[in-house]
Design an enzyme around this catalytic site. Structure first.
Site, PDB file in Angstrom:
ATOM      1  N   TYR A 149       0.839  -1.201   0.000  1.00  0.00           N
ATOM      2  CA  TYR A 149       0.000   0.000   0.000  1.00  0.00           C
ATOM      3  C   TYR A 149       0.874   1.251   0.000  1.00  0.00           C
ATOM      4  O   TYR A 149       0.637   2.195  -0.766  1.00  0.00           O
ATOM      5  CB  TYR A 149      -0.902  -0.021   1.237  1.00  0.00           C
ATOM      6  CG  TYR A 149      -1.657   1.252   1.507  1.00  0.00           C
ATOM      7  CD1 TYR A 149      -2.775   1.601   0.759  1.00  0.00           C
ATOM      8  CD2 TYR A 149      -1.261   2.111   2.541  1.00  0.00           C
ATOM      9  CE1 TYR A 149      -3.476   2.768   1.030  1.00  0.00           C
ATOM     10  CE2 TYR A 149      -1.964   3.276   2.808  1.00  0.00           C
ATOM     11  CZ  TYR A 149      -3.064   3.606   2.048  1.00  0.00           C
ATOM     12  OH  TYR A 149      -3.751   4.768   2.314  1.00  0.00           O
ATOM     13  N   LYS A 153       1.166   4.575  -2.631  1.00  0.00           N
ATOM     14  CA  LYS A 153       0.990   5.964  -2.208  1.00  0.00           C
ATOM     15  C   LYS A 153       2.271   6.779  -2.404  1.00  0.00           C
ATOM     16  O   LYS A 153       2.211   7.978  -2.713  1.00  0.00           O
ATOM     17  CB  LYS A 153       0.537   6.008  -0.754  1.00  0.00           C
ATOM     18  CG  LYS A 153      -0.892   5.536  -0.540  1.00  0.00           C
ATOM     19  CD  LYS A 153      -1.913   6.370  -1.312  1.00  0.00           C
ATOM     20  CE  LYS A 153      -3.355   6.044  -0.932  1.00  0.00           C
ATOM     21  NZ  LYS A 153      -4.328   6.847  -1.701  1.00  0.00           N
TER      22      LYS A 153
END
Length: 245
Positions: A149, A153
């Protein structure tokens, strides 16, 4: 009417809070969601509470081939776009499931970056607009607990930084928002520290202030996160790799 907002990720708690802040200020709202039927409740809420003019659109952030067609079909080129799309995913699953890891990274980076890149070109041709991408503190430094994740980002933050640099002085604002922990459905199973945890409404207010009020280009919704991540970023790598963060 103050302007038109395109909100991408209209079924998310943060997305709804952002749309509500803009609707409160008298903006027309374009809600884009993978499943417009699920977004209908949010559209009805905005219309009832703020008498906002709301239009629902279908946009799947993973269907990148359809982005140009969706933008060509907009009733008007928006004044501001906010991309609130994100998928936390399951880090353990992503370590062995390549399809899951790919979906997490495409949802958090590739899809949003390509969509905002297309909108940036249209804003540049017009000479005005504001672009807001919701990134994450997880992208400030890779950590073992959520690096798939976080990698998505991190890529998104770098894209927004480069876009901001390229468009500087051309009448277009590019804002990177890092909410930190937020009390949403995506984090409902996590134990979150109150000092570091924002409500969706806080994120909505911070985004409106930054995009429409000339605030910071990089926004930590809870300012304490700027210090927290500065400390984490300063830890020497030989020490950092022994930590379990």
């Amino acid at each position: 009417m103050a302007g038109t907002l395109l909100l991408v990720g209209a079924t998310s708690d943060i997305g709804h809070a952002v749309a509500a802040r803009y609707a409160e200020a008298g903006w027309r709202i374009l809600l884009a969601a993978r499943d417009p039927a699920r977004a209908q409740r949010n559209a009805d809420d905005l219309a009832a509470r703020f008498r906002a003019e709301v239009t629902l659109l279908r946009l799947d952030i993973l269907e990148t081939d359809g982005f140009a067609r969706v933008l060509d079909g907009l009733p008007v080129l928006p004044d501001t776009v906010v991309c609130a799309v994100g998928e936390l995913g399951d880090q353990t699953r992503a370590e062995g499931d390549m399809a899951h890891a790919e979906q997490v990274m495409r949802t958090n980076f590739l899809g949003p970056a390509l969509l905002l890149g297309l909108l940036a070109e249209r804003f540049a041709a017009r000479g005005s607009g504001a672009i807001v991408g919701i990134s994450s503190v997880a992208g400030d430094r890779g950590r073992g607990s959520n690096y798939v994740y976080g990698a998505g980002k991190a890529g998104f933050s770098a894209f927004l930084s480069g876009l901001r640099n390229r468009l500087a002085g051309r009448g277009i604002r590019v804002v990177t928002v890092k909410p930190g922990f937020v009390r949403t459905r995506m984090t409902r199973d996590l134990r979150l520290p109150p000092l570091l945890t924002a409500a969706p409404s806080e994120v909505g207010r911070a985004i409106y202030a930054a995009a429409e009020g000339g605030g910071r280009d990089i926004v930590y919704v809870r300012p304490v996160w700027r210090l927290v991540m500065a400390v984490i970023g300063a830890i020497p790598e030989p020490v950092f790799r022994r930590l379990r963060l």
